[in-house]
Design an enzyme around this catalytic site. Sequence first.
Site, short mmCIF file in Angstrom:
data_model
loop_
_atom_site.label_atom_id
_atom_site.label_comp_id
_atom_site.label_asym_id
_atom_site.label_seq_id
_atom_site.Cartn_x
_atom_site.Cartn_y
_atom_site.Cartn_z
N SER A 220 48.73 49.32 30.55
CA SER A 220 49.11 48.67 31.81
C SER A 220 50.11 47.56 31.53
CB SER A 220 47.87 48.07 32.49
OG SER A 220 48.22 47.25 33.57
N TYR B 198 40.17 42.77 32.17
CA TYR B 198 41.11 43.90 32.22
C TYR B 198 42.33 43.62 31.32
CZ TYR B 198 43.96 47.59 34.37
OH TYR B 198 44.74 48.70 34.60
N LYS C 140 43.47 45.71 27.97
CA LYS C 140 44.74 46.45 27.86
C LYS C 140 45.59 45.91 26.71
CE LYS C 140 44.08 49.42 31.22
NZ LYS C 140 43.93 50.86 30.96
P1 NDP Z 1 40.94 55.05 39.45
O1 NDP Z 1 39.83 54.07 39.50
O2 NDP Z 1 41.65 55.37 40.68
O3 NDP Z 1 40.45 56.39 38.72
C1 NDP Z 1 39.83 56.28 37.46
C2 NDP Z 1 39.20 57.57 37.03
O4 NDP Z 1 38.56 57.35 35.76
C3 NDP Z 1 38.13 58.06 37.99
O5 NDP Z 1 38.17 59.45 38.06
C4 NDP Z 1 36.85 57.58 37.31
O6 NDP Z 1 35.72 58.35 37.63
C5 NDP Z 1 37.20 57.74 35.85
N1 NDP Z 1 36.34 56.89 35.02
C6 NDP Z 1 36.15 55.57 35.12
N2 NDP Z 1 35.22 55.16 34.25
C7 NDP Z 1 34.82 56.26 33.57
C8 NDP Z 1 33.85 56.48 32.56
N3 NDP Z 1 33.10 55.49 32.07
N4 NDP Z 1 33.67 57.74 32.11
C9 NDP Z 1 34.39 58.76 32.61
N5 NDP Z 1 35.30 58.61 33.57
C10 NDP Z 1 35.52 57.37 34.05
O7 NDP Z 1 41.98 54.42 38.39
P2 NDP Z 1 43.57 54.66 38.25
O8 NDP Z 1 43.90 56.07 38.42
O9 NDP Z 1 44.26 53.64 39.04
O10 NDP Z 1 43.75 54.23 36.72
C11 NDP Z 1 43.87 55.16 35.65
C12 NDP Z 1 44.32 54.39 34.42
O11 NDP Z 1 45.55 53.76 34.70
C13 NDP Z 1 43.36 53.27 34.01
O12 NDP Z 1 43.28 53.19 32.61
C14 NDP Z 1 44.01 52.05 34.59
O13 NDP Z 1 43.64 50.89 33.91
C15 NDP Z 1 45.47 52.38 34.41
N6 NDP Z 1 46.38 51.66 35.26
C16 NDP Z 1 46.22 51.63 36.62
C17 NDP Z 1 47.09 50.93 37.41
C18 NDP Z 1 46.94 50.84 38.89
O14 NDP Z 1 47.56 49.96 39.52
N7 NDP Z 1 46.17 51.71 39.54
C19 NDP Z 1 48.24 50.19 36.83
C20 NDP Z 1 48.32 50.30 35.39
C21 NDP Z 1 47.43 51.01 34.66
P3 NDP Z 1 34.67 57.87 38.78
O15 NDP Z 1 35.48 57.54 39.99
O16 NDP Z 1 33.80 59.05 38.95
O17 NDP Z 1 33.99 56.67 38.22
#
Ligand code: NDP
Length: 243
Positions: A135, A148, A152
């Site tokens: 990120s 967070y 990261k």
């Molecule tokens: P979301 O919260 O929208 O989706 C995250 C996904 O990861 C969900 O499907 C969730 O499953 C799954 N997940 C979370 N924890 C676990 C776990 N312990 N085991 C298995 N699966 C898990 O996040 P984003 O799509 O926004 O983010 C994806 C990545 O991008 C992350 O690493 C985030 O830090 C990074 N990122 C996001 C940004 C943003 O602004 N959105 C910006 C920069 C980086 P469930 O819902 O079932 O828990």
Amino acid sequence: ATFDFRQRRALVTGAGKGIGREIAAFLAGCGAQVVAVSRSADDLAALERDHGCMPVVADLADVQGARDAVRAAGPVDLLVNNAGISVLQPFLDVTPDAFDRTVAVNVRAALIVSQEVARGLIARGAPGAIVNVSSQASTVGLPEHAAYCASKGALDQLTRVMAIELGPHGIRVNAVNPTVTMTPMGRMAWGDPTRSAPMLARIPLGRFAEPLDVAHTVAYLLSDSAGMIHGATLPVDGGFLAT
Ligand code: NDP
């Protein structure tokens, strides 16, 4: 953009929602056999129905759960460590539990899953590529994002050490560092316009990232077109870090 990932098996963590879902769908569209790992079975069932991804339900915060998920996936060539969580707390209120959970998912799971995948690649003598979804929060401090941002920053450093140690085995490792992306996580943290407007004002391209912007970048880094890119932390931020 399109890439040829036929005959390649890709494992995407956190593939149920948001950026991970987009990455899994895009890689499948490029011909990869995609193993989608996430927590909620419903999300993975939809991904299997819509894009033919193989579902593996796991909680990656659990070390054994993470190891078992990789073993269930079979021989993996391409890995995307995308699963992540964000627990917003003012610094003075950061709880040890929230901090530990954040590090367990955002950093330790990437370590464990990558170890398993890399061991398999090395045993098979096969080349591979890994992308960690980091990120912009690895580089700049964001209010209420102490755990967070710390996680990261650690993920960027993990990426560099993985690159140094896995490169000699023919495994390329990079990170992507997106700006705000309006996924379920993005809406939770930035959905309030009084929060998002100042952030948006700092992005020269004048918009937040779309999940597909991130998916295209991840696919490029996984592809042979990025054959000399290794140990990089690549912003996908519309110029945020350039300002
Ligand atoms: P979301 O919260 O929208 O989706 C995250 C996904 O990861 C969900 O499907 C969730 O499953 C799954 N997940 C979370 N924890 C676990 C776990 N312990 N085991 C298995 N699966 C898990 O996040 P984003 O799509 O926004 O983010 C994806 C990545 O991008 C992350 O690493 C985030 O830090 C990074 N990122 C996001 C940004 C943003 O602004 N959105 C910006 C920069 C980086 P469930 O819902 O079932 O828990």
